[in-house]
Design a protein around this motif. Structure first.
Motif, PDB file in Angstrom:
ATOM      1  N   THR A  34       0.840  -1.191   0.000  1.00  0.00           N
ATOM      2  CA  THR A  34       0.000   0.000   0.000  1.00  0.00           C
ATOM      3  C   THR A  34       0.879   1.246   0.000  1.00  0.00           C
ATOM      4  N   PRO A  35       0.660   2.186  -0.900  1.00  0.00           N
ATOM      5  CA  PRO A  35       1.460   3.426  -0.887  1.00  0.00           C
ATOM      6  C   PRO A  35       1.285   4.166   0.438  1.00  0.00           C
ATOM      7  N   ASN A  36       2.358   4.826   0.897  1.00  0.00           N
ATOM      8  CA  ASN A  36       2.347   5.599   2.147  1.00  0.00           C
ATOM      9  C   ASN A  36       1.914   4.741   3.339  1.00  0.00           C
ATOM     10  N   SER A  37       2.451   3.531   3.426  1.00  0.00           N
ATOM     11  CA  SER A  37       2.071   2.599   4.493  1.00  0.00           C
ATOM     12  C   SER A  37       2.335   3.188   5.865  1.00  0.00           C
ATOM     13  N   PHE A  38       3.505   3.797   6.086  1.00  0.00           N
ATOM     14  CA  PHE A  38       3.878   4.353   7.385  1.00  0.00           C
ATOM     15  C   PHE A  38       2.895   5.440   7.793  1.00  0.00           C
ATOM     16  N   VAL A  39       2.612   6.353   6.884  1.00  0.00           N
ATOM     17  CA  VAL A  39       1.733   7.479   7.187  1.00  0.00           C
ATOM     18  C   VAL A  39       0.322   6.995   7.462  1.00  0.00           C
ATOM     19  N   ARG A  40      -0.173   6.095   6.628  1.00  0.00           N
ATOM     20  CA  ARG A  40      -1.556   5.627   6.797  1.00  0.00           C
ATOM     21  C   ARG A  40      -1.705   4.842   8.093  1.00  0.00           C
ATOM     22  N   LEU A  41      -0.656   4.126   8.503  1.00  0.00           N
ATOM     23  CA  LEU A  41      -0.727   3.355   9.745  1.00  0.00           C
ATOM     24  C   LEU A  41      -0.820   4.271  10.949  1.00  0.00           C
ATOM     25  N   GLN A  42      -0.122   5.393  10.910  1.00  0.00           N
ATOM     26  CA  GLN A  42      -0.144   6.336  12.028  1.00  0.00           C
ATOM     27  C   GLN A  42      -1.494   7.024  12.162  1.00  0.00           C
ATOM     28  N   GLN A  43      -2.269   7.076  11.094  1.00  0.00           N
ATOM     29  CA  GLN A  43      -3.561   7.754  11.126  1.00  0.00           C
ATOM     30  C   GLN A  43      -4.669   6.886  11.721  1.00  0.00           C
ATOM     31  N   VAL A  44      -4.449   5.579  11.801  1.00  0.00           N
ATOM     32  CA  VAL A  44      -5.506   4.664  12.239  1.00  0.00           C
ATOM     33  C   VAL A  44      -5.924   4.901  13.691  1.00  0.00           C
ATOM     34  N   PRO A  45      -4.981   4.985  14.692  1.00  0.00           N
ATOM     35  CA  PRO A  45      -5.429   5.108  16.092  1.00  0.00           C
ATOM     36  C   PRO A  45      -6.292   6.323  16.370  1.00  0.00           C
ATOM     37  N   GLY A  46      -6.134   7.410  15.641  1.00  0.00           N
ATOM     38  CA  GLY A  46      -6.916   8.611  15.890  1.00  0.00           C
ATOM     39  C   GLY A  46      -8.269   8.614  15.217  1.00  0.00           C
ATOM     40  N   THR A  47      -8.611   7.552  14.525  1.00  0.00           N
ATOM     41  CA  THR A  47      -9.895   7.491  13.829  1.00  0.00           C
ATOM     42  C   THR A  47     -10.657   6.251  14.272  1.00  0.00           C
ATOM     43  N   THR A  48     -11.915   6.220  13.960  1.00  0.00           N
ATOM     44  CA  THR A  48     -12.729   5.017  14.195  1.00  0.00           C
ATOM     45  C   THR A  48     -13.309   4.609  12.850  1.00  0.00           C
TER      46      THR A  48
END
Length: 806
Positions: free
Chosen positions: A457-471
């Motif tokens: 998945t492109p931008n894997s690191f960035v997208r992973l960091q966004q998960v905990p702050g969202t539902t």
């Protein structure tokens, strides 16, 4: 002498060859133990007390795994210039120091913005200061009511703090572990008649422990693996080399166990009958949320710079759930046995034990009910299946002991004058589920929102960091990755058969020869519960159940068989000398050695082929064909009476050597990467079990690690492809180096008076300074493949002690 304390060093070896020894002084270790015991009567012949206190500290310099493939300082500067603003590169440069020594002709190709360069690589070794502090104390009281009834109680307390262990390379990832243990017990022993007695015991144990990393900064990024750079492993272990805190840390657990035991004994004629019950209450509070910061696996440096991860996953609690897990359940056991002396030479022992262990997964169901309610009753959030309590564990036992009568003719030489004893028996024992299996279920969906990004998945690191702050909404919960146990999940069992001959050879000498065999049935194994379907002899994109996602299934699906010839030669202490020598020749075969990964890099628990579990049957990870141990005690007879000054100086010496020779552990040459057919499925939960292909006619099973290294190392193996995704190499066909260990103990007892003795002890562990490396890196895709010399391997340890007895 530096030569006596030498260690080999991989950095001194020319590239492509096994290491040559470099003599260097082993790190100094300081270990201190002091304490004492005190006991005596409180009320003469009625009440007695006993107490103990011990302080134990240990200071040593540890060493970590040597990583081969770390960017040098020049390589770091190139990375900074070309891509220093990218978050993955910033994380790499912040948490991975520069290589300490470049390796000629070792580079990682990299292309950024149309510019192609080669990043020079080298080796990075680590060490740590291992510290251990421990206080232990105990108190005991015994009271004799009369000659028929007595009671007592005991309390133990153990408080310790250890730090510096675990992963030392890269730095900052060693663990800090405070631990407290407490135990209390009370008992009442009664003799009702000369042939009837009972024992009542009440017990309580408490355990509390927390594990986290020394450097809090390691919790700011996910666990990041880059096999091309030698950065591998996601669970905490000394051999892990990835950056970021391991996915299974931090964690803590507090256990309270309560126990009631009652045993009744009856002596009736030739029968000695014993029966009893054992009730246990388990009360566990645990924090165990793996991958709460995320896990990223980049196959190459290029993938890391481009931020396209092969594996990208992160966990977060679901509404209605909780971060802590609570387990409260009861275990019930009872037994009855009889020892029947049929004849003066023949005794039979037989009995049966029943076990009904508690079901901790039932506790998870209560939490899951709240989660389902918060999800509006959606069945996709239901934990399924929930195994029932295991109530069918019957363990029969049978044994006999027969002393052969004096024979005639040739038999007289074999049996002697009633000096030959024949023993044998059969038993069935159970091993009920341990709490970590339930913890794995409670730390996955439908308890946690488990997010697995598609491979690359492109931008894997960035997208992973966004998960905990969202539902994020879950369109179809049935497709979410989860961990389950089978509906018939139960206690595995082992059946053991033994037959043994023991012969008194000479006065104080005995020879024992026997066979011991064990059959393991319904053993725990991890399976891909919903594998992809074969398409044109390859693995396709469609799963066996297309309505379900990835499933990590824990099941009773494998078995084992163990055969052994066990021999012993023993001499009781006489004429100042005692000896015990034991040799075992065995074979241990199984389909899986653990429900979890048996070793960090030597074997992955899940089968390579989900449609052919049989292909994984091979040598067990715990197979050791040869094991020889010998221990002896020799009391120096000179100046035994210790008269005069010379007697005090030279008398009272005792020498105790202990020798161990053992075969090494089997391990598997793993491919190290997924060619794509699993679609980052169960591999992201367990690890990649794909084996490499053998690219040689050599009999690898008969070669040592060094011989394979000399013969070509990774060049003897080829990688799998999407067209041929399964390796042809068998499971556990390679074997690590064995153990050669010599320990020596020296004891000097000096009698100060009739009731006072001063004892001096000098203990030499690994006296020959022989290194035991264990299982090396087994992934052929890693630059550290077969690099056992980059591991610690241990070194000589000398312990001095002084004790005063009065």
């Amino acid at each position: 002498d530096n030569h006596l304390n030498s260690r080999s060093n991989l950095d001194e070896a020319p590239v492509g060859t096994p290491p040559r020894p470099k003599f260097e002084k082993a790190p100094f270790r300081i270990e201190n133990q002091f304490g004492g015991t005190l006991g005596g009567p409180v009320r003469r012949n009625k009440t007695f007390f006993f107490g103990s206190l011990q302080r134990w500290t240990d200071r040593q310099l540890g060493s970590g795994t040597t990583i081969r493939g770390v960017p040098t300082e020049e390589g770091r500067q190139l990375l900074q210039q070309l891509a220093g603003d990218r978050p993955t590169v910033r994380a790499l440069l912040e948490h991975l120091p520069a290589a300490q020594a470049p390796v000629p002709n070792l580079f990682a190709p990299l292309t950024v913005g149309g510019q192609s360069v080669r990043i020079p690589l080298g080796t990075l070794s680590g060490s740590s200061n291992i510290r251990f502090n421990n206080w232990q104390w105990s108190a005991r009281m015994d009271h004799q009511f009369n000659d028929r009834h007595s009671m007592g109680g005991r309390y133990l307390y153990n408080d310790q703090l250890s730090s510096g262990a675990g992963q030392a390379t890269p730095p900052g990832l060693t663990t800090v572990v405070p631990t407290t243990r407490q135990a209390a017990a009370a008992w009442l022993n009664s003799t009702f008649t000369p042939t009837t007695y009972s024992e009542l015991r009440l017990g309580w144990q408490r355990f509390g422990s927390t594990t986290t990393a020394a450097d809090p900064k390691s919790e700011r990024i996910p666990s990041i693996e880059v096999p091309e750079l030698g950065l591998t492993g996601f669970n905490a272990a000394a051999s892990r080399t990835a950056i970021g805190l391991a996915v299974n840390l931090p964690q803590f657990r507090f256990n309270n166990n309560y126990q009631l035991q009652y045993t009744l004994g009856l002596m009736r004629g030739r029968h000695a009958i014993k029966m009893g019950i054992d009730f246990r209450r388990q009360d566990v509070t645990s924090f165990f949320v793996p991958t709460i910061r995320g896990r990223l696996v980049y196959n190459t440096l290029q993938d890391l710079v481009d931020d396209v991860a092969q594996t990208a996953s992160i966990n977060a609690p679901l509404p209605g759930g909780e971060r802590l897990q609570y387990y409260k359940y009861y275990d019930y056991f009872w037994f009855i046995q009889d020892e029947w002396r049929i004849l003066p030479r023949l005794t039979l022992t037989y009995g049966i034990r029943y076990e009904s262990p508690g079901n901790p997964i039932e506790n998870l169901k209560k939490v899951n009910d709240r989660i389902v309610a918060a999800a509006g009753g959606h069945p996709g959030y239901r934990m399924d299946p929930v195994p029932k309590r295991d109530n069918n564990n019957w363990g029969p036992r049978f044994g006999f002991n027969y002393r052969l009568p004096k024979g005639r003719g040739p038999l007289a030489w074999l049996t002697g004058d009633e000096k030959l004893v024949l023993r044998g028996g059969y038993s069935r024992t159970y091993d009920f589920a341990f709490i970590n299996i339930a913890l794995n279920i409670g730390s996955a969906f439908p308890f946690l929102n488990v997010v697995n990004l598609p491979a690359r998945t492109p931008n894997s690191f960035v997208r992973l960091q966004q998960v905990p702050g969202t539902t994020p909404e879950i369109p179809n919960p049935m497709l979410v990755t989860r961990t389950i146990v089978a509906a018939d999940f139960r206690s595995p069992y082992a059946e053991q058969v033994a037959l043994q001959f023991q012969r008194e050879m000479w006065q104080d000498w005995a020879l024992t020869i026997g066979y011991v065999g064990t059959k393991g049935t319904a053993l725990y194994q991890t399976l891909d519960g919903n594998p992809t379907l074969p398409v044109n002899n390859n693995r396709g994109t469609l799963r066996r159940d297309p309505t379900r996602g990835i499933i990590r299934l824990r099941a009773n699906s494998t078995s084992s068989i163990y055969h052994s010839l066990q021999t012993s030669l023993e001499k009781r202490l006489s004429r100042n000398f005692a000896l015990g020598a034991h040799y075992t020749w065995s074979a241990y075969i199984d389909g899986a050695s653990e429900i979890f990964n048996p070793s960090v890099s030597g074997e992955v628990a899940v089968p390579q082929d989900s449609y052919n579990w049989r292909a994984d049957r091979g040598r067990s990870t715990y197979d050791r064909p040869h094991r020889l141990t010998a221990n002896a005690v020799y009391e120096v007879p000179l100046f035994r009476e210790q008269r005069g000054l010379l007697g005090k100086l030279f008398g009272g010496w005792q020498v105790s050597p202990f020798v161990t020779f053992q075969s090494g552990a089997p391990f598997t040459a793993l491919d190290g990467a997924d060619p794509g057919f699993r679609l980052s499925g169960i591999d992201s939960l367990v690890g990649n079990a794909i084996r490499a292909n053998a690219n040689t006619q050599l009999d690898l099973a008969r070669l040592s690690v060094q011989e394979i290294f000399w013969a070509g190392g990774a060049r003897l193996f080829s990688r799998v492809t999407a067209q041929e995704p399964l390796g042809n190499l068998g499971r556990n066909v390679l074997r690590a180096d064995g153990i050669t260990d010599v320990d020596i103990g020296l004891i000097k007892n000096t009698r100060v008076s009739e009731t006072n003795t001063l004892q001096f002890r000098a203990e030499f562990y690994t006296a020959t300074n022989t290194r035991d490396f264990g299982i090396p890196e087994s992934r052929v895709s890693s630059a550290n493949f077969l690099n056992q010399w980059g591991q610690d391997g241990g070194n000589r340890r000398i312990v001095l002690a002084l004790r005063y007895v009065f």
